[in-house]
Design an enzyme around this catalytic site. Structure first.
Site, PDB file in Angstrom:
ATOM      1  N   TRP A  88       0.838  -1.208   0.000  1.00 20.91           N
ATOM      2  CA  TRP A  88       0.000   0.000   0.000  1.00 20.91           C
ATOM      3  C   TRP A  88       0.864   1.246   0.000  1.00 20.91           C
ATOM      4  CZ3 TRP A  88      -4.633   0.069  -1.605  1.00 20.91           C
ATOM      5  CH2 TRP A  88      -5.542  -0.935  -1.312  1.00 20.91           C
ATOM      6  N   LYS A 180       3.885   9.464  26.377  1.00 20.97           N
ATOM      7  CA  LYS A 180       2.845   8.526  25.935  1.00 20.97           C
ATOM      8  C   LYS A 180       3.375   7.095  25.975  1.00 20.97           C
ATOM      9  CE  LYS A 180      -0.967   6.909  24.386  1.00 20.97           C
ATOM     10  NZ  LYS A 180      -1.396   6.628  23.052  1.00 20.97           N
TER      11      LYS A 180
END
Ligand SMILES: NC(=O)c1ccc[n+]([C@@H]2O[C@H](COP(=O)([O-])OP(=O)(O)OC[C@H]3O[C@@H](n4cnc5c(N)ncnc54)[C@H](OP(=O)(O)O)[C@@H]3O)[C@@H](O)[C@H]2O)c1
Length: 298
Positions: A88, A180
């Site tokens: 892709w 995070k």
């Protein structure tokens, strides 16, 4: 010279929990992206407390259908699925393309750069929890991303302007990304218990989490993150305040018997710890257990 179109052409690879949220945010404002996946779907559905959004499909499943590269590609497959999604990326990217990686971890650039035909890889921090359900995705908080302050960032700001997904630009992205990462690393403990956020209210799990976070903090600082001691308690406090049934994508993968993102969320602390000569006794226990849960054998 980077092209800074106000209306970039946008494709999205990986219409799962995070990918569906971004696709719906774009669709709501009339900027429906070209959606590329592994599994065919007629439509995508995002729901939250205020209702649902239907993004018309189809989800394309054949990269050969793509005839031209795009200005912006959102990559929302798991870090374990990047190699499989390479066809892709080849079809969608040119040297002018910006690929915004919607994944956890602090190594997104290195992981994705080999596949983007000379395009620019832009890492991000994805702050919102989204959960896959049989026919929809449940968005459990306001959609929000943090991006680094780079010349490529403008194309993402243009695509997501006036959408439900807000975008912050951080000068010190390294510190935000490691913060995070710490949250993700400790969330990985849910895989080892098979329990959701409620488990963090136990005193023993709180103590274990704080000790693990202090270990992660030492490594994060050695990697250039500016994070104070208080961060460990702040992250644990956030789990205490979360709904008891709030999971994490690595737990969802474990429960579905899928490979786990153990390396980019937990292994990374052990690996960089070794590089910097920082002892990581808790990682040395947690990482092999997660790796074996993911990859077996047995
Ligand atoms: N979910 C959250 O709350 C959350 C929050 C913050 C960060 N993140 C991070 O965001 C990233 C994405 O997580 P997620 O929860 O959105 O994962 P997900 O729901 O599993 O979505 C991944 C999507 O990628 C598709 N895919 C897999 N292989 C592919 C391929 N070869 N080509 C094209 N599409 C492919 C999957 O297709 P199938 O439908 O066939 O599986 C699925 O639609 C992860 O790094 C995760 O750690 C997640």
């Amino acid at each position: 010279m980077m092209k800074m179109s106000e209306n970039p052409t946008v494709a999205l690879i990986g219409p799962g929990a995070i990918g569906t949220t971004i696709a719906a945010a774009l669709h709501e404002v009339g900027r429906t992206p070209t959606i590329c996946g592994r599994t065919a779907h007629e439509r995508l559905v995002l729901r939250d407390d205020s209702g649902s959004v239907v993004v018309p499909g189809p989800v394309r499943t054949d990269p050969a259908e793509i005839k031209n590269p795009f200005d912006l590609v959102f990559l929302a497959v798991k870090s374990t699925q990047v190699e499989a999604a390479a066809p892709w990326l080849s079809a969608l990217c040119s040297a002018e393309t910006v690929v915004c990686v919607l994944q956890n971890g602090v190594e997104q650039k290195a992981l994705v750069a080999p596949y983007v035909s000379g395009g620019t890889v832009l890492p991000s921090v994805v702050w919102f929890p989204a959960q896959r359900e049989p026919d929809s995705v449940w968005l459990r908080a306001k959609a929000r991303l943090t991006l680094p302050d780079t010349p490529a960032t403008g194309v993402v700001l243009a695509a997501l302007r006036d959408t439900r997904c807000s975008v912050d630009v951080a000068e010190d992205f390294t510190s935000v990304a490691w913060r995070k990462l710490l949250q993700n690393a400790v969330a990985g403990l849910m895989v080892l218990t098979g329990r959701r956020s409620g488990m963090f209210t136990r005193t023993d799990i709180t103590e274990l989490s704080l000790a693990y976070l202090r270990e992660c903090l030492a490594v994060a600082r050695a990697e250039g993150a500016t994070l104070g001691d208080e961060v460990a308690q702040e992250i644990v406090d956030k789990f205490h305040q979360s709904p008891a049934d709030l999971g994490t994508s690595i737990l969802a993968d474990r429960q579905a018997g899928q490979p786990l993102e153990w390396d980019c969320r937990n292994g990374v602390v052990q690996r960089y710890g070794r590089v910097h000569g920082i002892p990581t006794p808790l990682s040395d226990l947690i990482v092999p257990l997660l790796a074996a849960a993911s990859d077996g054998p047995g």
